[in-house]
Design an enzyme around this catalytic site. Structure first.
Site, mmCIF file in Angstrom:
data_model
loop_
_atom_site.group_PDB
_atom_site.id
_atom_site.type_symbol
_atom_site.label_atom_id
_atom_site.label_comp_id
_atom_site.label_asym_id
_atom_site.label_seq_id
_atom_site.Cartn_x
_atom_site.Cartn_y
_atom_site.Cartn_z
ATOM 1 N N HIS A 45 11.973 -49.384 -6.367
ATOM 2 C CA HIS A 45 11.508 -48.141 -5.720
ATOM 3 C C HIS A 45 12.334 -47.788 -4.477
ATOM 4 O O HIS A 45 12.196 -46.675 -3.948
ATOM 5 C CB HIS A 45 10.042 -48.244 -5.308
ATOM 6 N N ASP A 51 9.714 -52.564 -15.909
ATOM 7 C CA ASP A 51 8.566 -52.582 -14.993
ATOM 8 C C ASP A 51 7.667 -51.394 -15.362
ATOM 9 O O ASP A 51 8.164 -50.342 -15.776
ATOM 10 C CB ASP A 51 9.072 -52.454 -13.550
ATOM 11 N N HIS A 63 6.106 -49.391 -13.599
ATOM 12 C CA HIS A 63 6.315 -48.217 -12.740
ATOM 13 C C HIS A 63 7.736 -47.685 -12.930
ATOM 14 O O HIS A 63 8.670 -48.473 -13.168
ATOM 15 C CB HIS A 63 6.117 -48.602 -11.266
ATOM 16 N N ASP A 107 4.446 -56.090 -14.724
ATOM 17 C CA ASP A 107 3.156 -55.457 -14.435
ATOM 18 C C ASP A 107 2.688 -54.517 -15.549
ATOM 19 O O ASP A 107 1.635 -53.902 -15.434
ATOM 20 C CB ASP A 107 3.188 -54.730 -13.083
HETATM 21 ZN ZN LIG Z 1 5.886 -52.174 -10.896
#
Ligand SMILES: [Zn+2]
Length: 308
Positions: free
Chosen positions: A124, A161, A163, A248
């Site tokens: 991120h 991931d 996200h 995740d």
């Molecule tokens: Zn993540």
């Protein structure tokens, strides 16, 4: 036979986030589980601190200096999700350095696989902004190092991931030197990564965003790897493949709603390993998220086993 390398560093425990899901116990849980299962032939090494100039190839010098000062002053909240302590600076340097050392092991030593386990995670982090638990974009620093120091022209990143890796997406948005492919739950933090975002300028077509619905599991993730990621990477002919490996999307993870299992991670890793062999492009794995300690540890072990 060439070594397979697992990189980690004791400084990760000093990135003290308290009662935060991205906590020091994550790396300890992975290492404890691997002590029990065996290390699948991986040689353990300490992640070196990243060279400042490599960090500054990815991040602005002002941003790097600001993170250093903020940690030196004792740390605190950077934003609602991202927390640092005095020890976070060293942890972040070694985490990015571990990803770089993984690339060096693959490209300079001919290591047969490399896994960089570290925290804080990275995908991120933008060029000049921390967010989503991330300070420095470890996988982006490593990819830029592969292009700069090793003279590569094409690096491919698969980010599984749960996200969207908005930082990696943005850093390489207008570049054809890095193909960024992400499978991520949508809608979910950080809200970026629609399929329509395919890059910009010279990088159009070198960003492959694959949002999936809440509840998606092994079948959906593995199908996207087989039908989208592998054909696109085969066309691209990367000289290095990196996986931004968050765990995740696991069914037991508390932060998201996907239902991948360790078998799914093993299947995706095996598919990427076969592609790596076919293309003669070494394969490195960089840890991102994963917040259920048992699921994280078992999934990392499944990844190492599939790489072994
Ligand atoms: Zn993540």
């Amino acid at each position: 036979m060439a070594a397979a390398v697992f990189l980690s560093h004791p400084s990760y425990i000093g990135h003290d986030t308290g009662a935060h899901p991205e906590r020091a116990a994550r790396i300890a849980a992975i290492e404890r589980h691997l002590d029990e299962t065996g290390w699948f032939g991986f040689e353990r090494r300490e992640s070196p601190a990243v060279a400042r100039e490599l960090l500054e190839r990815c991040h602005s010098p002002e941003y790097v200096a600001a993170i250093e000062r903020f940690c030196a002053a004792g740390g605190g909240q950077i934003d609602a999700d991202t927390l640092v302590s005095a020890g976070s600076w060293q942890a972040a340097l070694h985490c990015a350095g571990g990803a770089v050392a993984a690339v060096d092991a693959l490209l300079a030593e001919g290591a047969r696989a490399a896994f960089a386990a570290g925290r804080p995670p990275g995908h991120h982090a933008l060029a000049a902004r921390a967010m989503g638990f991330c300070l420095f974009n470890n996988v982006a620093v490593a990819a830029l190092h592969a292009l700069g120091a090793h003279g590569l022209e094409r690096v491919a990143i698969l980010d599984w991931d749960v996200h969207h890796g908005n930082g990696t997406n943005d850093i390489f948005h207008s570049s054809a030197e890095v193909l960024y492919a992400s499978i991520h739950e949508s809608p979910l933090y950080p809200g970026t990564g629609p399929a329509s975002d395919r890059g910009s300028g010279a990088g159009v077509g070198f960003t492959l965003n694959m949002p999936v619905a809440t509840g998606s599991g092994d079948a959906e993730f593995c199908e996207l790897v087989d039908s989208m990621v592998i054909p696109r990477m085969r066309d691209y002919r990367p000289q290095l493949i990196l996986i931004s490996a968050g765990y995740d999307a696991h069914v037991e993870d508390p932060l998201a709603g996907c239902s991948v299992t360790e078998e799914g991670y093993a299947t995706m890793t095996s598919a990427m390993r076969r592609l790596s062999e076919e293309l003669e492009a070494p394969l490195g794995v960089v840890l991102e998220g994963g917040y259920e300690l048992g699921a994280l540890a078992r999934s990392v072990a499944a990844t190492l086993e599939a790489l072994a």
